[in-house]
Design a protein around this motif. Structure first.
Motif, PDB file in Angstrom:
ATOM      1  N   ALA A 221      -5.809  -5.547   6.905  1.00  0.00           N
ATOM      2  CA  ALA A 221      -6.966  -6.078   6.660  1.00  0.00           C
ATOM      3  C   ALA A 221      -6.424  -7.716   6.349  1.00  0.00           C
ATOM      4  CB  ALA A 221      -7.444  -5.633   5.044  1.00  0.00           C
ATOM      5  N   VAL A 222      -7.580  -8.435   6.435  1.00  0.00           N
ATOM      6  CA  VAL A 222      -7.505  -9.908   6.258  1.00  0.00           C
ATOM      7  C   VAL A 222      -6.398 -10.344   5.212  1.00  0.00           C
ATOM      8  CG1 VAL A 222      -8.233 -12.242   5.728  1.00  0.00           C
ATOM      9  CG2 VAL A 222      -9.721 -10.459   7.328  1.00  0.00           C
ATOM     10  N   ALA A 223      -5.360 -10.973   5.401  1.00  0.00           N
ATOM     11  CA  ALA A 223      -4.146 -11.697   4.424  1.00  0.00           C
ATOM     12  C   ALA A 223      -3.278 -10.608   4.096  1.00  0.00           C
ATOM     13  CB  ALA A 223      -4.959 -12.077   3.207  1.00  0.00           C
ATOM     14  N   GLU A 224      -3.122  -9.288   4.820  1.00  0.00           N
ATOM     15  CA  GLU A 224      -2.091  -8.339   4.600  1.00  0.00           C
ATOM     16  C   GLU A 224      -0.942  -8.773   5.427  1.00  0.00           C
ATOM     17  OE1 GLU A 224      -3.587  -4.280   2.876  1.00  0.00           O
ATOM     18  OE2 GLU A 224      -4.343  -4.437   5.033  1.00  0.00           O
ATOM     19  N   THR A 225       0.069  -8.122   5.259  1.00  0.00           N
ATOM     20  CA  THR A 225       1.192  -8.406   6.121  1.00  0.00           C
ATOM     21  C   THR A 225       2.016  -6.955   6.379  1.00  0.00           C
ATOM     22  OG1 THR A 225       3.403  -9.190   4.599  1.00  0.00           O
ATOM     23  CG2 THR A 225       1.845 -10.847   5.226  1.00  0.00           C
ATOM     24  N   TYR A 226       2.391  -6.753   7.511  1.00  0.00           N
ATOM     25  CA  TYR A 226       3.156  -5.296   7.560  1.00  0.00           C
ATOM     26  C   TYR A 226       4.268  -5.803   8.680  1.00  0.00           C
ATOM     27  CZ  TYR A 226      -0.445  -2.735   5.439  1.00  0.00           C
ATOM     28  OH  TYR A 226      -1.496  -1.795   4.831  1.00  0.00           O
ATOM     29  N   ASP A 227       5.576  -5.083   8.151  1.00  0.00           N
ATOM     30  CA  ASP A 227       6.736  -5.153   8.895  1.00  0.00           C
ATOM     31  C   ASP A 227       7.050  -3.973   9.535  1.00  0.00           C
ATOM     32  OD1 ASP A 227       6.659  -7.609   7.727  1.00  0.00           O
ATOM     33  OD2 ASP A 227       8.862  -7.572   7.133  1.00  0.00           O
ATOM     34  N   PHE A 228       7.305  -3.851  10.996  1.00  0.00           N
ATOM     35  CA  PHE A 228       7.563  -2.769  11.689  1.00  0.00           C
ATOM     36  C   PHE A 228       8.894  -2.820  12.347  1.00  0.00           C
ATOM     37  CE2 PHE A 228       3.292  -2.420  11.371  1.00  0.00           C
ATOM     38  CZ  PHE A 228       2.771  -1.060  10.964  1.00  0.00           C
TER      39      PHE A 228
ATOM     40  N   GLY B  86       5.532  -8.089   2.027  1.00  0.00           N
ATOM     41  CA  GLY B  86       6.482  -8.439   1.686  1.00  0.00           C
ATOM     42  C   GLY B  86       7.484  -7.785   0.970  1.00  0.00           C
ATOM     43  N   LYS B  87       6.934  -6.594   0.632  1.00  0.00           N
ATOM     44  CA  LYS B  87       7.672  -5.629  -0.089  1.00  0.00           C
ATOM     45  C   LYS B  87       8.218  -4.261   0.609  1.00  0.00           C
ATOM     46  CE  LYS B  87       7.562  -7.383  -4.309  1.00  0.00           C
ATOM     47  NZ  LYS B  87       8.608  -7.709  -5.207  1.00  0.00           N
ATOM     48  N   ASP B  88       9.567  -3.791   0.427  1.00  0.00           N
ATOM     49  CA  ASP B  88       9.903  -2.695   1.343  1.00  0.00           C
ATOM     50  C   ASP B  88       9.373  -1.437   0.681  1.00  0.00           C
ATOM     51  OD1 ASP B  88      11.941  -4.171   2.477  1.00  0.00           O
ATOM     52  OD2 ASP B  88      13.470  -3.716   1.234  1.00  0.00           O
ATOM     53  N   VAL B  89       8.867  -0.475   1.682  1.00  0.00           N
ATOM     54  CA  VAL B  89       8.416   0.869   1.456  1.00  0.00           C
ATOM     55  C   VAL B  89       9.333   1.927   1.931  1.00  0.00           C
ATOM     56  CG1 VAL B  89       5.864  -0.250   1.225  1.00  0.00           C
ATOM     57  CG2 VAL B  89       6.955   0.788   3.545  1.00  0.00           C
TER      58      VAL B  89
ATOM     59  N   ASP C 159       6.590   6.105  17.875  1.00  0.00           N
ATOM     60  CA  ASP C 159       5.874   5.340  16.850  1.00  0.00           C
ATOM     61  C   ASP C 159       6.670   4.537  16.300  1.00  0.00           C
ATOM     62  OD1 ASP C 159       3.546   6.904  17.269  1.00  0.00           O
ATOM     63  OD2 ASP C 159       3.783   8.338  15.899  1.00  0.00           O
ATOM     64  N   PRO C 160       6.313   3.343  16.019  1.00  0.00           N
ATOM     65  CA  PRO C 160       7.350   2.453  14.964  1.00  0.00           C
ATOM     66  C   PRO C 160       7.437   2.911  13.734  1.00  0.00           C
ATOM     67  CG  PRO C 160       5.243   1.699  15.335  1.00  0.00           C
ATOM     68  CD  PRO C 160       4.893   2.869  15.889  1.00  0.00           C
ATOM     69  N   LEU C 161       8.424   2.081  13.379  1.00  0.00           N
ATOM     70  CA  LEU C 161       8.872   2.586  11.642  1.00  0.00           C
ATOM     71  C   LEU C 161       8.261   1.591  10.852  1.00  0.00           C
ATOM     72  CD1 LEU C 161      10.288   4.779  10.502  1.00  0.00           C
ATOM     73  CD2 LEU C 161      12.430   3.304  10.240  1.00  0.00           C
ATOM     74  N   LEU C 162       7.266   1.737  10.005  1.00  0.00           N
ATOM     75  CA  LEU C 162       6.880   0.878   8.971  1.00  0.00           C
ATOM     76  C   LEU C 162       7.701   0.776   7.884  1.00  0.00           C
ATOM     77  CD1 LEU C 162       4.414  -0.826   7.758  1.00  0.00           C
ATOM     78  CD2 LEU C 162       3.464   1.246   6.864  1.00  0.00           C
ATOM     79  N   VAL C 163       8.209  -0.364   7.649  1.00  0.00           N
ATOM     80  CA  VAL C 163       9.393  -0.641   6.579  1.00  0.00           C
ATOM     81  C   VAL C 163       8.883  -1.531   5.496  1.00  0.00           C
ATOM     82  CG1 VAL C 163      11.231  -0.227   8.105  1.00  0.00           C
ATOM     83  CG2 VAL C 163      10.229  -2.453   7.830  1.00  0.00           C
ATOM     84  N   SER C 164       7.775  -2.448   5.630  1.00  0.00           N
ATOM     85  CA  SER C 164       7.419  -3.236   4.429  1.00  0.00           C
ATOM     86  C   SER C 164       6.147  -3.637   4.552  1.00  0.00           C
ATOM     87  CB  SER C 164       8.134  -4.656   4.882  1.00  0.00           C
ATOM     88  OG  SER C 164       8.002  -5.517   3.646  1.00  0.00           O
TER      89      SER C 164
END
Length: 814
Positions: free
Chosen positions: A296-303, A282-285, A274-279
């Motif tokens: 969803a449309v227009a969202e961004t996620y960093d893994f 644009g905001k760190d989580v 499983d990857p690590l969701l980190v943002s």
């Protein structure tokens, strides 16, 4: 007094620990801090592209789709020249960026449009970091290819990884986007038929769901729709399959994922651990392991993913309605496959929604758009499930899917949510009531009490999710629970000091699939007032989705808190997905100026009216004097024209329609083999979603086999879409002859439609004398037929008409 103000500012600052100091300050124009400058030039062109097996005209940015990545460092000053070499005006919006209002990029609202052959210079300080994107905000240009990614590196690196990869998700149509919109406005089922997501009557009956179907029809709904449009291709960085072989085994890669689609949300899945969701946005989580995730449309996620030692990692996306996929591979060797995501079961959804007593059909177009009926609308429509049934359903899910420790977690979460509700109520009691917009204390109290039980529907996001997706009898519950944001937690507190004034706003999200109108509180943008907000206050907005569609809501120029189970650590986002028949609450601090756009980011929903202008009520920028806001409003209230010809052996009919939100012009003509002819032209005014008044003229011949005796009459009446989707037409002509007609079309098999119409006219001799001895004369006409879709534009048809007999032929839609 000065000391008191200083203390309040200090309290506010302490309450904004999730924001940087730069983000708390209002944006200013110019490089006032002498920041290092980074320049880009983006050139927009109309070019032929091939993204789905067919060369068509698209819109490119620097010759590519998606456009190039704009790389920045936090603390730089961006200067971006956008050259428009297209034949139409354009624009660029910097999605998620905090910047001066004038450079936000919404034409006619905050920024001038970029006219053909012109160049516009955008400039702003980079006071944030993360993954963002840019796109056109002119009509439907984003669908044609005007979009691209933005990556901003932080001043200090806080995450450990070796490399980065930007992945822009998108959808592609070979049709002209305006033709797509025109086709949606006519309300046909072809797109669902084409992508295999239609639910014809034979499939409904085979599943034992006829009762649920009748419940949907009763509420003027065809089925549980998920997505509107057929797309021949879904893409990652412009390809349906793409390879990145340069990543080495064991390397940690930060995947910056952007949903740049016009209207498609995706389920994402990853091969390997499983990857690590980190943002998010644009905001760190707080990092969390997460494989199957909805974007969803227009969202961004960093893994952050680790390239497998024994092969290449598969990243797979599936369109939310299951109609297509796209894949990216990172590394080399055999595929380390991503898990499959189960396609949604629309008929199962219908059955569950019927059990949950959802009341659908809230108007997208109100009778009185200026009257505030938000709370009445909320109480009348939406989830009508009683608390006992909801508790019983939750118990059943708990027993099926959770062990004792998870049960305890659920109880703790329930207590926590109840506590949050109590805190929110307490905050509401402390608010300055004079600053609240349309707040009704008694109704809002009822709203909070009703929502407490609904909030318990949020399940543990890390336990039993896959099992719940398939849980027999509780599929509807699971369908809703999987779309929450509880897995997102800010690493720092984001809550505001309780002494900051709060304004609460309720926005019901409303829509009409038959005419494809989308709105808020039953009011589309073209008929809406601005949402007035005040600086140095918190605005708290509750989205209450009364439609069967997801709506990713985006606020320009701001970040907001998405209130979830993490309370003070609720995440910051710029776009929030609101699932069907669910509520989501956001809040943000007003620290900007000017007018900002606020809308659903499904492009076709935006252009159909689901948008608002959020205004600080500050003076309009004089540089926009020659660019009236009315032109932006007109984009959501344009006329769309379409028609249909039935050419059969026994008769020929022609129907033409041109309409915008409130007005419709129509022309209908029919000619039978026996020289029986009728032509009608009319104007309709929509008073409400389902009701029009109309007037026009009717021309027909009175005798068969003769065109010598032509009668022309004026007509006036009402048309009404009844429950169960019958179109009722009641009219009177200038000869005072009343007439009533009823028509209906039903999808009975894939590609096959059954239709019928019945018409009754009475003549009491009030104008024309009847034959001696007659006090009454009637005329009854009826027809029924069947249509088989060959393609989007052509169908085979056969029908029987009591005037012309039986026949068959071809239908053409245009």
């Amino acid at each position: 007094m000065i000391l008191k103000n200083y203390f309040l500012i200090l309290l506010i600052f302490l309450g904004f620990s999730g924001y940087s100091q730069e983000e708390l300050e209002a944006s200013v124009e110019g490089n006032v801090d002498d920041l290092p400058v980074r320049e880009y030039t983006l050139t927009l062109r109309e070019e032929q592209v091939n993204k789905a097996g067919k060369p068509v005209m698209g819109m490119t940015v620097n010759g590519q789709i998606p456009g190039p990545t704009l790389d920045f460092n936090e603390g730089e000053y961006a200067i971006i020249y956008v050259k428009n070499e297209m034949s139409v005006e354009s624009s660029i919006h910097w999605h998620g960026m905090l910047l001066p209002n004038f450079y936000d990029g919404v034409p006619y609202l905050s920024t001038p449009p970029i006219e053909p052959g012109k160049t516009l210079k955008y400039e702003f300080a980079i006071k944030q970091n993360g993954t963002y994107w840019y796109h056109s905000h002119t009509m439907l240009q984003e669908q044609s290819g005007v979009f691209g990614p933005i990556v901003i590196q932080p001043k200090e690196k806080t995450l450990e990884y070796d490399k980065e990869q930007v992945l822009v998700l998108s959808d592609w149509t070979n049709e002209k986007p305006r033709d797509v919109m025109r086709f949606l406005k006519r309300g046909t089922e072809w797109y669902n038929i084409r992508k295999g997501t239609a639910t014809p009557l034979n499939q409904v009956i085979a599943r034992g769901a006829l009762g649920a179907q009748f419940d949907f029809w009763r509420q003027r709904m065809e089925s549980a729709d998920i997505a509107d449009i057929y797309y021949p291709a879904f893409l990652i960085n412009g390809e349906d399959k793409i390879e990145y072989p340069d990543f080495k085994p064991g390397e940690k890669v930060r995947m910056r994922i952007i949903d740049g689609s016009a209207s498609t949300s995706f389920w994402m899945a990853f091969g390997g651990p499983d990857p690590l969701l980190v943002s998010a946005d644009g905001k760190d989580v707080v990092p969390v392991k997460k494989n199957k995730i909805f974007i969803a449309v227009a969202e961004t996620y960093d893994f952050i993913v680790t390239i497998p030692e024994n092969g290449k990692l598969e990243f797979k996306i599936m369109a939310q309605d299951g109609s297509g996929t796209a894949t990216a591979y990172l590394g080399q060797g055999p595929i380390v496959a991503a898990p499959d995501v189960t396609k949604p079961d629309k008929i199962g959804m219908m059955q569950q929604m019927a059990k949950m007593k959802m009341k659908m059909g809230a108007p997208a177009l109100k009778f009185r758009p200026g009257k505030d009926e938000r709370y009445e609308m909320k109480e009348k429509w939406g989830m009508q499930m009683d608390n006992n049934l909801q508790m019983e359903g939750m118990k059943e899910m708990d027993m099926m899917n959770m062990d004792k420790s998870n049960m305890k977690n659920m109880e703790m979460k329930k207590d926590k949510m109840d506590g949050m509700q109590m805190d929110m109520k307490k905050d509401s009691m402390q608010m300055d009531r004079s600053n609240m917009v349309g707040m009704d204390t008694e109704k809002d109290s009822k709203m909070n009490e009703a929502s407490e039980m609904e909030d318990m529907n949020k399940t543990n996001p890390t336990a039993g999710r896959e099992v719940m997706d398939e849980a027999d009898g509780m599929q509807g519950m699971a369908m809703f629970s999987q779309y929450n944001y509880d897995y997102l937690k800010s690493p720092e507190k984001t809550s505001y000091d309780p002494d900051v004034p709060v304004t609460e706003i309720l926005l019901n999200l409303t829509g009409n699939m038959q005419r494809y109108i989308w709105s808020m509180n039953g009011v589309p943008l073209s008929e809406a007032d601005k949402i007035k907000i005040k600086g140095d206050e918190v605005t708290r907005i509750t989205f209450n989705n009364l439609t069967m569609m997801h709506h990713p809501m985006h606020l320009h120029g701001h970040f907001f808190r998405v209130i979830n189970e993490n309370g003070e650590y609720s995440p910051l986002k710029h776009t929030v997905n609101v699932p069907p028949m669910q509520k989501v609450t956001i809040e943000f601090y007003g620290n900007e100026y000017g007018d900002w756009f606020f809308h659903c980011h499904i492009l076709y929903h935006l252009v159909s009216g689901m948008a608002r202008i959020v205004s600080y009520d500050t003076p309009r920028d004089p540089r926009l004097e020659e660019y009236p806001v009315s032109k932006l409003l007109d984009e959501t209230d344009q006329y769309y024209s379409y028609g249909m010809i039935d050419a059969a052996s026994h008769m020929t009919t022609l129907n033409l329609i041109s309409s915008n939100i409130r007005n419709q012009f129509s022309f209908r003509g029919e000619y039978g083999w026996n020289k029986n002819m009728e032509v009608e032209a009319a104007y309709d005014r929509y008073l409400y979603d389902y009701l029009t008044v109309f007037g026009g003229i009717n021309v027909e011949n009175g005798m068969e086999d003769s065109l010598d005796e032509i009668t022309t009459t004026a007509i006036a009446g009402v048309r009404y879409l009844t429950p169960y989707l019958f179109t009722l037409d009641v009219r009177m002509d200038s000869k005072l002859r009343p007439q009533i007609s009823l028509s209906r079309a039903i999808s009975i098999f894939p590609r096959t439609i059954l239709f019928g119409v019945y018409e009754y006219q009475a003549d009491f001799g009030w104008v024309d004398e009847l034959p001696q001895g007659d006090n009454f004369k009637k005329e009854v006409t009826w027809s029924t037929g069947i249509e088989y879709f060959l393609s989007k534009n052509f169908s085979l048809m056969g029908s029987y008409d009591n005037r012309f007999g039986a026949g068959g032929g071809l239908s053409l839609r245009f």
